[in-house]
Design a protein around this motif. Sequence first.
Motif, mmCIF file in Angstrom:
data_model
loop_
_atom_site.group_PDB
_atom_site.id
_atom_site.type_symbol
_atom_site.label_atom_id
_atom_site.label_comp_id
_atom_site.label_asym_id
_atom_site.label_seq_id
_atom_site.Cartn_x
_atom_site.Cartn_y
_atom_site.Cartn_z
ATOM 1 N N ALA A 1 0.731 4.788 -5.476
ATOM 2 C CA ALA A 1 0.456 4.897 -4.037
ATOM 3 C C ALA A 1 1.512 4.144 -3.222
ATOM 4 C CB ALA A 1 -0.939 4.353 -3.734
ATOM 5 N N LEU A 2 1.931 2.992 -3.736
ATOM 6 C CA LEU A 2 2.956 2.213 -3.032
ATOM 7 C C LEU A 2 4.255 3.009 -2.917
ATOM 8 C CD1 LEU A 2 2.368 -1.329 -4.598
ATOM 9 C CD2 LEU A 2 1.986 -0.672 -2.194
ATOM 10 N N ALA A 3 4.528 3.818 -3.959
ATOM 11 C CA ALA A 3 5.758 4.607 -3.944
ATOM 12 C C ALA A 3 5.665 5.790 -2.987
ATOM 13 C CB ALA A 3 6.065 5.105 -5.356
ATOM 14 N N ALA A 4 4.441 6.110 -2.545
ATOM 15 C CA ALA A 4 4.279 7.207 -1.588
ATOM 16 C C ALA A 4 4.109 6.624 -0.184
ATOM 17 C CB ALA A 4 3.094 8.079 -1.990
ATOM 18 N N THR A 5 2.867 6.498 0.276
ATOM 19 C CA THR A 5 2.643 6.013 1.644
ATOM 20 C C THR A 5 2.431 4.509 1.713
ATOM 21 O OG1 THR A 5 0.263 6.252 1.440
ATOM 22 C CG2 THR A 5 1.498 8.174 2.224
ATOM 23 N N GLY A 6 2.172 3.897 0.544
ATOM 24 C CA GLY A 6 1.908 2.468 0.537
ATOM 25 C C GLY A 6 0.453 2.119 0.812
ATOM 26 N N LYS A 7 -0.349 3.137 1.104
ATOM 27 C CA LYS A 7 -1.753 2.855 1.444
ATOM 28 C C LYS A 7 -2.602 2.764 0.180
ATOM 29 C CE LYS A 7 -1.273 4.713 5.973
ATOM 30 N NZ LYS A 7 -1.759 5.533 7.063
ATOM 31 N N THR A 8 -2.900 1.531 -0.163
ATOM 32 C CA THR A 8 -3.687 1.333 -1.380
ATOM 33 C C THR A 8 -4.556 0.099 -1.231
ATOM 34 O OG1 THR A 8 -3.557 1.190 -3.794
ATOM 35 C CG2 THR A 8 -1.824 0.047 -2.572
ATOM 36 N N ILE A 9 -5.729 0.162 -1.828
ATOM 37 C CA ILE A 9 -6.721 -0.898 -1.684
ATOM 38 C C ILE A 9 -7.043 -1.468 -3.054
ATOM 39 C CG2 ILE A 9 -9.138 -1.344 -1.061
ATOM 40 C CD1 ILE A 9 -8.656 1.115 0.953
ATOM 41 N N ALA A 10 -6.875 -2.770 -3.197
ATOM 42 C CA ALA A 10 -7.223 -3.426 -4.458
ATOM 43 C C ALA A 10 -8.477 -4.249 -4.246
ATOM 44 C CB ALA A 10 -6.076 -4.309 -4.926
ATOM 45 N N VAL A 11 -9.524 -3.923 -4.980
ATOM 46 C CA VAL A 11 -10.774 -4.677 -4.875
ATOM 47 C C VAL A 11 -10.787 -5.690 -6.009
ATOM 48 C CG1 VAL A 11 -13.279 -4.539 -4.777
ATOM 49 C CG2 VAL A 11 -11.894 -2.592 -3.975
ATOM 50 N N LEU A 12 -10.836 -6.964 -5.632
ATOM 51 C CA LEU A 12 -10.732 -8.006 -6.641
ATOM 52 C C LEU A 12 -12.095 -8.551 -7.044
ATOM 53 C CD1 LEU A 12 -7.612 -10.028 -5.415
ATOM 54 C CD2 LEU A 12 -7.756 -7.832 -6.623
#
Lengths: 288, 403
Positions: free
Chosen positions: A159-170
Amino acid sequence: MNDEEYWLALARAPRLKPINFLHLLNHFGSPRAIFEASSAERQVLKLSPYLTNYLQNPNWYLVEKDIQWLTQQSHHLLTLYDPNYPQILREIYDPPPLLFVKGDYSLLSSRQLAIVGTRRSTNEGKQIAWEFANALSHQGFSITSGMALGIDGASHWGALAATGKTIAVLGQGLDKIYPPQHQMLAKKIVQTGVLVSEFTPDTPIKREHFLRRNRIISGLSLGTLLIETPERSGALSTARCAIEQGREVFAVPGSIQNPLTKGCHQLIKDGAKLVEKLEDIIEELPSY
Amino acid sequence: MNNYPLKSQNTEEEYWLALVRAPGVGPVKFAALLKHFEKPRKLFEADPSEWDARKIKDRLRNYLQNPDWHAVEKDIQWLAQPNHHLLTLHHPDYPPLLREIHNAPPVLFIHGDSALLSTKQLAIVGTRNPSEYGEKTAREFAEYLSHQGFTITSGMALGIDGASHWGALAATGKTIAVAGTGLDRIYPPQHRELAYRIAETGALVSEFLPGTPVRRDNFPLRNRIVSALSLATLVIEAPERSGALYTAKNATKQGRELFVIPGSIYNPLMKGSHQLIKDGAKLVETAAEILEKLQISPSPTANPNLFSHSTNTIELPDSQSLADSPSKHTSTTPEPSMSPAPPSDLGEDYIRLLNYLGTGTTSIDNLVEQSNLTAGEVSSMLLMLELRGLVAVQSGGLYARTN
């Protein structure tokens, strides 16, 4: 004390599960009201002695630390009552009462697809995860995952390599990055995506927290895509959460000789949709 | 022309064969004619006014008045060879499952054991150009299910079909190859050896008259027989628009179970397979699941561990269990219907065979002579030993021990 501080204080109540937090909220209306209620009013609910004691003596010192944490740049708190709290997550049975956020919190209300799988993935598994994440990202989906090694990490990177929109739930407080190999990944995610946790920033790593976190990954997302999921894995528990939450479950098949795909195959047998290509996912999700 | 017997002297069988040769009479038309005229002889002997009533066209009328008895005589000669059989739709041994379909072949030519056609069958089909994974899966599933009492049915094509037949040959030898040509020719030619072995312990079957050449159109027709003979069809590596996919669709149309092995999404051979799963076919990972879905409990005499889990290695009975088996290889098995000798029964023979191989290279014929086993038995045992890496094929088809 302001409302936010009462939310944070209640979040630190010992052994208070999210679902019980919600019961209290429903009964009293707000965290402040819970703290300010008379003991007679509280007795009606048959609260545990731990909780009763805590309510009389909350840890304002730690709450103050949380407040300091929140003053830092791009750190946010979303309470269940906040208009920016993601609506789709609010709909699940046991939504987290608070979300600690590092990054762009508006992403939490964007259309998301979760991608999860084993930490010990094969190169092929990682490639599949990266490609699906990348393609879905280009299609306008935010990619949500758990920032674990293996499939999770590959999905975030895709996702980072595309739009960068990514959510990491920790599964721990946002002060700690786990696993340590993902320091760089976490840094990148904060720049264009978002890190989120239901745990206060100082919460250490605990096994059972990772399982709890899974319901948020699926709960934030329209659907969950499983890639290389062995039997009895965390990813499989995310799929079960998705099913309970009435969300779509997608699974990528693999060789029957690869034990890592056993969970995926089981899900397909149980009715999850077999996915080979992007369209298999897109066509199942509402377009709006 | 009149060297051949008069119509009235022909047998019923000859009338069936004559009608199969009639122009424009396919399986559906054949069935419609049978429905009215009861049997082919009655159609040939009917008054032309009755043909009119059935709106039989000129071309067929002409043929009925002048059937090709010369060609029929050739079929009869073919059938006169040992182990060659004809099953007409009305024959009590005609396979009941096959009879159920609307376009059941009116006659079946068989080379081998015709009784096998009425045994419990599982079809295994897939691409002619499989990956190693596909080929291995086909062979292992066929072998396991053969030991479990299934006859393995396929189309004798290269690739998955062939691997499935070989797998069954390595177990009980009970396997049916439905050919898309007349049985007097072997197609593909690479499968001459396979066909030879199948005819020995299994059956080669065709709805096409001996002498029918290779025709592309006939292969899809053959596929409906593969699925119809079987309780269920297992698809292994079916690319898009493949013959195996036709067989699978036939199985569904015929109301039979459809099982599909999944694979990597990067494997283009899996595109058809995965589409079948999306369309509702059952994904299976182990052969034991197939038994479970068909509600057949695994035979206790077969190795119970075989295939209960998928693994990275070929699971064959180890030499320990082969050697330690208390039961003796015997031809007087108490249950004649329970064909499969359990793998452990074969132990002594395997060891004997290895001893015959000695340190040099030996031909199959030589081993057959020494062992008093049939060529089919020796071949399948050699395959099993080959799979375990105990023997290797040398140039000229000779066998040698590997160590």
